[in-house]
Scaffold this motif. Structure first.
Motif, PDB file in Angstrom:
ATOM      1  N   ARG A   1       0.833  -1.207   0.000  1.00 21.10           N
ATOM      2  CA  ARG A   1       0.000   0.000   0.000  1.00 21.10           C
ATOM      3  C   ARG A   1       0.868   1.256   0.000  1.00 21.10           C
ATOM      4  O   ARG A   1       0.558   2.237  -0.692  1.00 21.10           O
ATOM      5  CB  ARG A   1      -0.909   0.016   1.234  1.00 21.10           C
ATOM      6  CG  ARG A   1      -2.088  -0.907   1.178  1.00 21.10           C
ATOM      7  CD  ARG A   1      -3.133  -0.526   2.228  1.00 21.10           C
ATOM      8  NE  ARG A   1      -2.577  -0.507   3.587  1.00 21.10           N
ATOM      9  CZ  ARG A   1      -2.546  -1.562   4.396  1.00 21.10           C
ATOM     10  NH1 ARG A   1      -3.020  -2.734   3.974  1.00 21.10           N
ATOM     11  NH2 ARG A   1      -2.053  -1.449   5.613  1.00 21.10           N
ATOM     12  N   ALA A   2       1.942   1.223   0.783  1.00 24.11           N
ATOM     13  CA  ALA A   2       2.808   2.395   0.867  1.00 24.11           C
ATOM     14  C   ALA A   2       3.480   2.680  -0.466  1.00 24.11           C
ATOM     15  O   ALA A   2       3.605   3.842  -0.879  1.00 24.11           O
ATOM     16  CB  ALA A   2       3.852   2.195   1.962  1.00 24.11           C
ATOM     17  N   TRP A   3       3.897   1.644  -1.143  1.00 22.84           N
ATOM     18  CA  TRP A   3       4.548   1.847  -2.447  1.00 22.84           C
ATOM     19  C   TRP A   3       3.544   2.341  -3.487  1.00 22.84           C
ATOM     20  O   TRP A   3       3.880   3.170  -4.341  1.00 22.84           O
ATOM     21  CB  TRP A   3       5.223   0.558  -2.911  1.00 22.84           C
ATOM     22  CG  TRP A   3       6.592   0.404  -2.344  1.00 22.84           C
ATOM     23  CD1 TRP A   3       6.976  -0.377  -1.311  1.00 22.84           C
ATOM     24  CD2 TRP A   3       7.783   1.079  -2.789  1.00 22.84           C
ATOM     25  NE1 TRP A   3       8.322  -0.228  -1.071  1.00 22.84           N
ATOM     26  CE2 TRP A   3       8.839   0.647  -1.963  1.00 22.84           C
ATOM     27  CE3 TRP A   3       8.044   2.010  -3.798  1.00 22.84           C
ATOM     28  CZ2 TRP A   3      10.152   1.108  -2.125  1.00 22.84           C
ATOM     29  CZ3 TRP A   3       9.342   2.466  -3.963  1.00 22.84           C
ATOM     30  CH2 TRP A   3      10.374   2.014  -3.133  1.00 22.84           C
ATOM     31  N   ARG A   4       2.319   1.836  -3.414  1.00 31.04           N
ATOM     32  CA  ARG A   4       1.299   2.341  -4.347  1.00 31.04           C
ATOM     33  C   ARG A   4       1.015   3.819  -4.079  1.00 31.04           C
ATOM     34  O   ARG A   4       0.879   4.614  -5.011  1.00 31.04           O
ATOM     35  CB  ARG A   4       0.007   1.517  -4.216  1.00 31.04           C
ATOM     36  CG  ARG A   4       0.077   0.135  -4.836  1.00 31.04           C
ATOM     37  CD  ARG A   4      -1.312  -0.469  -5.017  1.00 31.04           C
ATOM     38  NE  ARG A   4      -1.971  -0.686  -3.736  1.00 31.04           N
ATOM     39  CZ  ARG A   4      -1.899  -1.813  -3.044  1.00 31.04           C
ATOM     40  NH1 ARG A   4      -1.174  -2.825  -3.504  1.00 31.04           N
ATOM     41  NH2 ARG A   4      -2.540  -1.943  -1.898  1.00 31.04           N
ATOM     42  N   ALA A   5       0.945   4.170  -2.810  1.00 28.06           N
ATOM     43  CA  ALA A   5       0.712   5.574  -2.466  1.00 28.06           C
ATOM     44  C   ALA A   5       1.876   6.446  -2.919  1.00 28.06           C
ATOM     45  O   ALA A   5       1.682   7.570  -3.391  1.00 28.06           O
ATOM     46  CB  ALA A   5       0.508   5.713  -0.960  1.00 28.06           C
ATOM     47  N   ALA A   6       3.101   5.910  -2.777  1.00 27.22           N
ATOM     48  CA  ALA A   6       4.278   6.663  -3.199  1.00 27.22           C
ATOM     49  C   ALA A   6       4.273   6.901  -4.707  1.00 27.22           C
ATOM     50  O   ALA A   6       4.714   7.956  -5.193  1.00 27.22           O
ATOM     51  CB  ALA A   6       5.546   5.924  -2.789  1.00 27.22           C
ATOM     52  N   ALA A   7       3.768   5.914  -5.432  1.00 30.44           N
ATOM     53  CA  ALA A   7       3.740   6.047  -6.897  1.00 30.44           C
ATOM     54  C   ALA A   7       2.606   6.946  -7.374  1.00 30.44           C
ATOM     55  O   ALA A   7       2.672   7.504  -8.483  1.00 30.44           O
ATOM     56  CB  ALA A   7       3.608   4.669  -7.540  1.00 30.44           C
ATOM     57  N   ASP A   8       1.584   7.074  -6.548  1.00 29.64           N
ATOM     58  CA  ASP A   8       0.391   7.845  -6.958  1.00 29.64           C
ATOM     59  C   ASP A   8       0.572   9.327  -6.619  1.00 29.64           C
ATOM     60  O   ASP A   8      -0.231   9.932  -5.900  1.00 29.64           O
ATOM     61  CB  ASP A   8      -0.841   7.283  -6.261  1.00 29.64           C
ATOM     62  CG  ASP A   8      -2.132   7.886  -6.823  1.00 29.64           C
ATOM     63  OD1 ASP A   8      -2.099   8.376  -7.971  1.00 29.64           O
ATOM     64  OD2 ASP A   8      -3.153   7.861  -6.099  1.00 29.64           O
ATOM     65  N   THR A   9       1.646   9.904  -7.110  1.00 36.71           N
ATOM     66  CA  THR A   9       1.919  11.334  -6.910  1.00 36.71           C
ATOM     67  C   THR A   9       2.314  11.947  -8.250  1.00 36.71           C
ATOM     68  O   THR A   9       2.882  11.269  -9.112  1.00 36.71           O
ATOM     69  CB  THR A   9       3.063  11.553  -5.902  1.00 36.71           C
ATOM     70  OG1 THR A   9       4.228  10.860  -6.351  1.00 36.71           O
ATOM     71  CG2 THR A   9       2.688  11.040  -4.518  1.00 36.71           C
ATOM     72  N   ALA A  10       2.013  13.197  -8.405  1.00 34.83           N
ATOM     73  CA  ALA A  10       2.364  13.880  -9.651  1.00 34.83           C
ATOM     74  C   ALA A  10       3.878  14.061  -9.734  1.00 34.83           C
ATOM     75  O   ALA A  10       4.542  14.286  -8.714  1.00 34.83           O
ATOM     76  CB  ALA A  10       1.679  15.238  -9.711  1.00 34.83           C
ATOM     77  N   PRO A  11       4.451  13.959 -10.904  1.00 33.04           N
ATOM     78  CA  PRO A  11       5.892  14.188 -11.053  1.00 33.04           C
ATOM     79  C   PRO A  11       6.279  15.590 -10.589  1.00 33.04           C
ATOM     80  O   PRO A  11       5.571  16.559 -10.854  1.00 33.04           O
ATOM     81  CB  PRO A  11       6.124  14.016 -12.562  1.00 33.04           C
ATOM     82  CG  PRO A  11       4.961  13.208 -13.049  1.00 33.04           C
ATOM     83  CD  PRO A  11       3.810  13.607 -12.182  1.00 33.04           C
ATOM     84  N   ALA A  12       7.385  15.677  -9.875  1.00 40.69           N
ATOM     85  CA  ALA A  12       7.850  16.969  -9.373  1.00 40.69           C
ATOM     86  C   ALA A  12       8.466  17.778 -10.519  1.00 40.69           C
ATOM     87  O   ALA A  12       9.057  17.225 -11.451  1.00 40.69           O
ATOM     88  CB  ALA A  12       8.877  16.770  -8.269  1.00 40.69           C
ATOM     89  N   THR A  13       8.320  19.073 -10.444  1.00 37.35           N
ATOM     90  CA  THR A  13       8.899  19.946 -11.473  1.00 37.35           C
ATOM     91  C   THR A  13      10.232  20.547 -11.054  1.00 37.35           C
ATOM     92  O   THR A  13      10.925  21.146 -11.859  1.00 37.35           O
ATOM     93  CB  THR A  13       7.929  21.097 -11.788  1.00 37.35           C
ATOM     94  OG1 THR A  13       7.656  21.825 -10.588  1.00 37.35           O
ATOM     95  CG2 THR A  13       6.618  20.542 -12.351  1.00 37.35           C
ATOM     96  N   ALA A  14      10.572  20.381  -9.760  1.00 42.64           N
ATOM     97  CA  ALA A  14      11.835  20.919  -9.247  1.00 42.64           C
ATOM     98  C   ALA A  14      12.314  20.028  -8.115  1.00 42.64           C
ATOM     99  O   ALA A  14      11.501  19.391  -7.435  1.00 42.64           O
ATOM    100  CB  ALA A  14      11.648  22.359  -8.751  1.00 42.64           C
ATOM    101  N   PRO A  15      13.616  19.952  -7.897  1.00 43.30           N
ATOM    102  CA  PRO A  15      14.141  19.102  -6.822  1.00 43.30           C
ATOM    103  C   PRO A  15      13.768  19.638  -5.442  1.00 43.30           C
ATOM    104  O   PRO A  15      13.636  20.846  -5.248  1.00 43.30           O
ATOM    105  CB  PRO A  15      15.653  19.154  -7.028  1.00 43.30           C
ATOM    106  CG  PRO A  15      15.902  20.415  -7.788  1.00 43.30           C
ATOM    107  CD  PRO A  15      14.706  20.616  -8.652  1.00 43.30           C
ATOM    108  N   GLU A  16      13.570  18.726  -4.522  1.00 39.41           N
ATOM    109  CA  GLU A  16      13.280  19.078  -3.124  1.00 39.41           C
ATOM    110  C   GLU A  16      14.570  18.885  -2.335  1.00 39.41           C
ATOM    111  O   GLU A  16      14.829  17.811  -1.793  1.00 39.41           O
ATOM    112  CB  GLU A  16      12.172  18.178  -2.563  1.00 39.41           C
ATOM    113  CG  GLU A  16      10.815  18.415  -3.161  1.00 39.41           C
ATOM    114  CD  GLU A  16      10.082  19.563  -2.475  1.00 39.41           C
ATOM    115  OE1 GLU A  16      10.671  20.205  -1.592  1.00 39.41           O
ATOM    116  OE2 GLU A  16       8.917  19.807  -2.847  1.00 39.41           O
ATOM    117  N   ARG A  17      15.406  19.916  -2.269  1.00 41.75           N
ATOM    118  CA  ARG A  17      16.706  19.787  -1.612  1.00 41.75           C
ATOM    119  C   ARG A  17      16.563  19.471  -0.127  1.00 41.75           C
ATOM    120  O   ARG A  17      17.419  18.823   0.458  1.00 41.75           O
ATOM    121  CB  ARG A  17      17.509  21.079  -1.768  1.00 41.75           C
ATOM    122  CG  ARG A  17      17.695  21.546  -3.205  1.00 41.75           C
ATOM    123  CD  ARG A  17      18.546  20.606  -4.013  1.00 41.75           C
ATOM    124  NE  ARG A  17      18.814  21.166  -5.340  1.00 41.75           N
ATOM    125  CZ  ARG A  17      19.197  20.451  -6.384  1.00 41.75           C
ATOM    126  NH1 ARG A  17      19.343  19.150  -6.272  1.00 41.75           N
ATOM    127  NH2 ARG A  17      19.424  21.039  -7.552  1.00 41.75           N
TER     128      ARG A  17
END
Length: 466
Positions: A134-150
């Motif tokens: 479930r956690a991996w599915r939730a992790a995948a169900d996110t919009a692609p980031a447009t900038a790095p999160e430093r």
């Protein structure tokens, strides 16, 4: 992964069951499976058919296949994982082991499979695979980031704050938390912010990956003794830029830094102007002792607190955290900006998803219960051989002290001859060896294999005085 849910079924060899044979069909089937493992037809991690499916294939009742599987499971040749299937985990080495399953083995110098009792790997058996998926599915169900999160994923940093408060007693704000790729990666980032050629004190014996990381950054590493109360603060030399330590469960000796030493170290850091790097690599794993205050709670202005999911979940997640003074946080982020680096977000998202649904807290409770049992049988095995242990109040490894370096070499060698790999303290020293003994990790092996390995090791230890 040894027990991968999606692994295809192994192709079965010809299995002939003779109803005229005096042996029961279940016994014949179990013998056939052992033979297939011995000749290499089956390999560790192969997924077997279900008892129902195998019964249909062989034209026998499910009672027969279930009895055969139950016997092989009891002997440690198979392992069953709910929702994943039944897997081969035993690969005997014929004449060498006389049928003993060398499970989760490593290859020794002579090519001999050894049951690995070294420390460092987590206990993944207790991980709820449904929650993991479930956690991996939730992790995948996110919009692609447009900038790095430093700084790291906001949800991850919030989850870390909650985790630290509930399980480590450290209040923090998400703005004070940086995501990392794990403890060693965080040490590397901190090392790059220190002035070139800095003097950094480390525990002796201590965590050699951290030592090597500091040296690779061009710093001078100064080993400082550890005793029953942890790092000997009075032995710290002057002119330090930083001190690296593992106060919750010193690696590898397993002792806890006393409250008095913790206060003394923080006061000394303030007085002399050095940074304390607190590696809390398995601080969540304590048993029948009360928690001691984190160094970061005593001195948030001089302490960089490192945490990781490596021992809690798995090192493959690549997720850790750094709680540090503002100046150090800014320096690390600036370094990331200038080098274009950042910790991978996938592992952060998985941990955040586990935390969001309470699965992380439930997993930690299961993990503590399981490791407490494993710790008890490990201590009992050493005690049956006339030896005491160090470091059993926390963590997933203990140390059996030995009288000298020769005794340590003898035990390591004799254990290998008996089919068990253990780690001596010699390699954990930065300078000349001062503490002798063996390190026993009890987290990663399946319980039947752990019991077998401990029994073999106890026989070896009986012939060696402490």
């Amino acid at each position: 992964m040894l027990f991968a849910t999606g692994r295809p079924l192994v192709e079965l060899p010809p299995l002939v069951l003779d109803r005229d044979d005096e042996r029961p069909l279940a016994v014949q089937l179990a013998d056939a499976f052992r033979a297939a493992a011995a000749n290499g037809t089956f390999r560790a991690g192969d997924r077997l058919p279900s008892t129902r499916g195998l019964a249909a294939t062989l034209g026998v009742s499910r009672t027969v296949t279930a009895a055969a599987y139950d016997q092989l499971l009891a002997e440690g040749w198979l392992a069953a994982r709910r929702g994943a299937g039944t897997f081969i985990v035993g690969l005997p080495d014929g004449a060498r082991t006389a049928g003993r399953p060398a499970l989760l083995a490593t290859e020794g110098a002579a090519g001999v499979g050894l049951i690995d009792l070294t420390a460092g790997s987590p206990c993944v058996e207790v991980l709820d695979r449904a929650a993991w998926r479930r956690a991996w599915r939730a992790a995948a169900d996110t919009a692609p980031a447009t900038a790095p999160e430093r700084w790291g994923q906001p949800a991850f940093r919030a989850a870390v704050v909650e985790h630290l408060l509930r399980h480590r007693g450290l209040p923090a704000d998400p703005a004070e938390v940086l995501a990392t790729a794990g403890s060693t990666a965080a040490v590397a980032e901190i090392a790059r912010t220190l002035p070139a050629g800095s003097r950094v004190a480390v525990e002796e014996p201590g965590y050699q990956l951290a030592v090597n990381t500091l040296r690779a950054a061009g710093h001078e590493v100064l080993p400082v003794a550890v005793d029953a109360s942890g790092l000997v603060v009075d032995a710290l030399p002057r002119g330090l830029a930083a001190v690296y330590c593992t106060p919750a469960h010193q690696y590898p000796l397993g002792v806890r830094m006393s409250a008095a030493r913790r206060v003394a170290l923080v006061e000394k850091a303030r007085a002399e102007g050095f940074l304390v790097v607190e590696d809390d690599y398995d601080g969540e794993l304590r048993y029948d002792v009360a928690p001691l205050p984190l160094l970061a709670a005593l001195g948030p202005d001089v302490v960089a607190h490192l945490g990781t999911a490596s021992k809690l979940l798995t090192p493959t997640l690549g997720a850790g955290w750094l709680v540090a003074p503002a100046a150090l946080r800014a320096a690390v982020v600036d370094m990331r900006e200038r080098t274009g680096s950042q910790p991978a977000p996938a592992g952060q998202r998985v941990l955040a998803a586990l935390a969001a649904h309470g699965d992380l807290a439930r997993h930690l409770r299961r993990l503590r219960r399981e490791l407490a049992v494993r710790r008890a049988v490990t201590v009992e095995a050493a005690g049956s051989a006339g030896h005491e242990v160090l470091g059993d109040a926390a963590g997933a490894h203990v140390v059996v002290p030995l009288r000298d370096a020769q005794a340590e070499r003898d035990v390591v060698g004799a254990a290998a001859a008996a089919g068990v790999k253990v780690d001596g303290l010699a390699r954990h020293h930065t300078g000349p060896q001062r503490v002798c003994g063996i390190v026993i990790g009890f987290a990663v092996l399946p319980r039947p294999v752990l019991d077998e390995a401990l029994a073999l090791l106890a026989v070896v230890l009986k012939g060696t005085s402490a």
